[in-house]
Design an enzyme around this catalytic site. Sequence first.
Site, PDB file in Angstrom:
ATOM      1  N   GLU A   1     -11.430   4.256  -0.738  1.00  0.00           N
ATOM      2  CA  GLU A   1     -11.833   4.499   0.657  1.00  0.00           C
ATOM      3  C   GLU A   1     -12.679   5.774   0.787  1.00  0.00           C
ATOM      4  OE1 GLU A   1      -8.733   3.776  -0.333  1.00  0.00           O
ATOM      5  OE2 GLU A   1      -7.290   5.255   0.277  1.00  0.00           O
TER       6      GLU A   1
ATOM      7  N   LYS B   1       2.510   3.499  -5.726  1.00  0.00           N
ATOM      8  CA  LYS B   1       1.949   2.513  -6.668  1.00  0.00           C
ATOM      9  C   LYS B   1       2.943   2.082  -7.737  1.00  0.00           C
ATOM     10  CE  LYS B   1      -1.072   3.427  -3.874  1.00  0.00           C
ATOM     11  NZ  LYS B   1      -1.011   2.641  -2.604  1.00  0.00           N
TER      12      LYS B   1
ATOM     13  N   ASP C   1      -3.295  -2.918  -2.498  1.00  0.00           N
ATOM     14  CA  ASP C   1      -4.362  -1.924  -2.479  1.00  0.00           C
ATOM     15  C   ASP C   1      -4.273  -1.057  -3.735  1.00  0.00           C
ATOM     16  OD1 ASP C   1      -5.308   0.943  -0.432  1.00  0.00           O
ATOM     17  OD2 ASP C   1      -6.547  -0.469  -1.545  1.00  0.00           O
ATOM     18  N   ASN C   2      -5.375  -0.422  -4.118  1.00  0.00           N
ATOM     19  CA  ASN C   2      -5.394   0.616  -5.158  1.00  0.00           C
ATOM     20  C   ASN C   2      -5.016   0.179  -6.558  1.00  0.00           C
ATOM     21  OD1 ASN C   2      -3.802   2.121  -2.515  1.00  0.00           O
ATOM     22  ND2 ASN C   2      -5.846   2.805  -3.123  1.00  0.00           N
TER      23      ASN C   2
ATOM     24  N   ASP D   1       0.833  -1.201   0.000  1.00  0.00           N
ATOM     25  CA  ASP D   1       0.000   0.000   0.000  1.00  0.00           C
ATOM     26  C   ASP D   1       0.868   1.251   0.000  1.00  0.00           C
ATOM     27  OD1 ASP D   1      -2.637   1.351   2.157  1.00  0.00           O
ATOM     28  OD2 ASP D   1      -2.329   1.455  -0.014  1.00  0.00           O
TER      29      ASP D   1
HETATM   30  O1  LIG Z   1      -0.668   7.169  -3.000  1.00  0.00           O
HETATM   31  C1  LIG Z   1      -1.205   6.387  -2.217  1.00  0.00           C
HETATM   32  N1  LIG Z   1      -0.530   5.677  -1.340  1.00  0.00           N
HETATM   33  C2  LIG Z   1       0.916   5.867  -1.235  1.00  0.00           C
HETATM   34  C3  LIG Z   1       1.304   5.546   0.183  1.00  0.00           C
HETATM   35  C4  LIG Z   1       2.409   6.029   0.684  1.00  0.00           C
HETATM   36  C5  LIG Z   1       2.805   5.740   2.085  1.00  0.00           C
HETATM   37  O2  LIG Z   1       3.882   4.797   2.070  1.00  0.00           O
HETATM   38  C6  LIG Z   1       5.121   5.470   2.313  1.00  0.00           C
HETATM   39  N2  LIG Z   1       6.027   4.964   1.278  1.00  0.00           N
HETATM   40  C7  LIG Z   1       5.930   5.158  -0.062  1.00  0.00           C
HETATM   41  N3  LIG Z   1       6.882   4.450  -0.699  1.00  0.00           N
HETATM   42  C8  LIG Z   1       7.612   3.822   0.257  1.00  0.00           C
HETATM   43  C9  LIG Z   1       8.730   2.947   0.234  1.00  0.00           C
HETATM   44  N4  LIG Z   1       9.336   2.538  -0.906  1.00  0.00           N
HETATM   45  C10 LIG Z   1       9.283   3.278  -2.146  1.00  0.00           C
HETATM   46  C11 LIG Z   1      10.730   3.533  -2.589  1.00  0.00           C
HETATM   47  O3  LIG Z   1      11.465   2.367  -2.424  1.00  0.00           O
HETATM   48  N5  LIG Z   1       9.200   2.439   1.402  1.00  0.00           N
HETATM   49  C12 LIG Z   1       8.600   2.802   2.570  1.00  0.00           C
HETATM   50  N6  LIG Z   1       7.547   3.627   2.666  1.00  0.00           N
HETATM   51  C13 LIG Z   1       7.065   4.136   1.512  1.00  0.00           C
HETATM   52  C14 LIG Z   1       4.800   6.953   2.255  1.00  0.00           C
HETATM   53  O4  LIG Z   1       5.674   7.691   3.101  1.00  0.00           O
HETATM   54  C15 LIG Z   1       3.362   6.976   2.767  1.00  0.00           C
HETATM   55  O5  LIG Z   1       3.282   6.834   4.155  1.00  0.00           O
HETATM   56  C16 LIG Z   1      -2.679   6.259  -2.207  1.00  0.00           C
HETATM   57  C17 LIG Z   1      -3.422   7.226  -2.875  1.00  0.00           C
HETATM   58  C18 LIG Z   1      -4.806   7.184  -2.886  1.00  0.00           C
HETATM   59  C19 LIG Z   1      -5.545   8.223  -3.600  1.00  0.00           C
HETATM   60  C20 LIG Z   1      -6.595   7.880  -4.452  1.00  0.00           C
HETATM   61  C21 LIG Z   1      -7.309   8.868  -5.146  1.00  0.00           C
HETATM   62  C22 LIG Z   1      -6.975  10.199  -4.974  1.00  0.00           C
HETATM   63  F1  LIG Z   1      -7.657  11.161  -5.615  1.00  0.00           F
HETATM   64  C23 LIG Z   1      -5.918  10.547  -4.127  1.00  0.00           C
HETATM   65  C24 LIG Z   1      -5.206   9.570  -3.447  1.00  0.00           C
HETATM   66  C25 LIG Z   1      -5.480   6.142  -2.223  1.00  0.00           C
HETATM   67  C26 LIG Z   1      -4.735   5.171  -1.542  1.00  0.00           C
HETATM   68  O6  LIG Z   1      -5.360   4.141  -0.885  1.00  0.00           O
HETATM   69  C27 LIG Z   1      -3.351   5.204  -1.544  1.00  0.00           C
HETATM   70  O7  LIG Z   1      -2.666   4.194  -0.888  1.00  0.00           O
HETATM   71 MG   LIG Z   2      -3.997   2.567  -0.382  1.00  0.00          MG
END
Ligand SMILES: O=C(NC/C=C/[C@H]1O[C@@H](n2cnc3c(NCCO)ncnc32)[C@H](O)[C@@H]1O)c1cc(-c2ccc(F)cc2)cc(O)c1O
Ligand SMILES: [Mg+2]
Length: 214
Positions: free
Chosen positions: A199, A144, A169-170, A141
């Site tokens: 959600e 993406k 997810d997503n 999650d």
């Molecule tokens: O973008 C979404 N999720 C991202 C999550 C990021 C979290 O995870 C952390 N994260 C990211 N990459 C890594 C990583 N690794 C990556 C590099 O190695 N390693 C460790 N942590 C990481 C971030 O710091 C955040 O805490 C999303 C958007 C919508 C959405 C839908 C519709 C809309 F209009 C707007 C938004 C709905 C959802 O359910 C969604 O999950």
């Molecule tokens: Mg999500």
Amino acid sequence: TRSTRPQRMLKAVQKNATKGNPESVISAIDYFCKNSEWAMNVGDEKGSILDSVVTEVNPSTVLELGTYCGYSTVRIARLLSPGTKLITLEFNPAYATVARQIIAYAGLQDKVTQVEGSSADLIPQIKERFSITTFDFIFLDHWKDRYLPDIKLFEECGLLRKGSVLLADNVICPGAPEYLEYVRNSPRYESRYYPAHLEYTKVEDGLEKSVFLG
Ligand SMILES: O=C(NC/C=C/[C@H]1O[C@@H](n2cnc3c(NCCO)ncnc32)[C@H](O)[C@@H]1O)c1cc(-c2ccc(F)cc2)cc(O)c1O
Ligand SMILES: [Mg+2]
């Protein structure tokens, strides 16, 4: 300075939930997101699907990519058998700090190992650092466009076994098209889509469950 949305979410948990009661923490976050401020938690509808997959798998080893505020961490940890811990990766320290407090408020800190850092760096270290051979269940999650590179990293690092379950997810919104294409066309996975909604909205979204075939 103005508080952040995760900090306001934590305040809502501390105000409306009962300490040590994970169900009340989940409800307080869902109420906050439905009535005050939308936030990107997996939510109640997809969360119920997550619950059913976790219950079915009854995993001994669990990994979550993207802790954010800890909502899905609480959902998963509350269902784990005694003595089972989940590892959750988060590279944003501010989010990790809020998540730590929400997980602790739910009384689940002993079932959760929070690791700060990026999955790209941490996945290759997991076997060594946490004495894990393979994962029974992985919840994706985080960003993406990182789902596909990270599942390939799991394969390269030998972190999957015959029957390992990955739940993403997503896969529709925001979408993970390359990941979907890979797991749905690879002979090494048996994939199934669980339709739901983004959600707290009526927008179409869903979860993809993929079983590694070895
Ligand atoms: O973008 C979404 N999720 C991202 C999550 C990021 C979290 O995870 C952390 N994260 C990211 N990459 C890594 C990583 N690794 C990556 C590099 O190695 N390693 C460790 N942590 C990481 C971030 O710091 C955040 O805490 C999303 C958007 C919508 C959405 C839908 C519709 C809309 F209009 C707007 C938004 C709905 C959802 O359910 C969604 O999950
Ligand atoms: Mg999500």
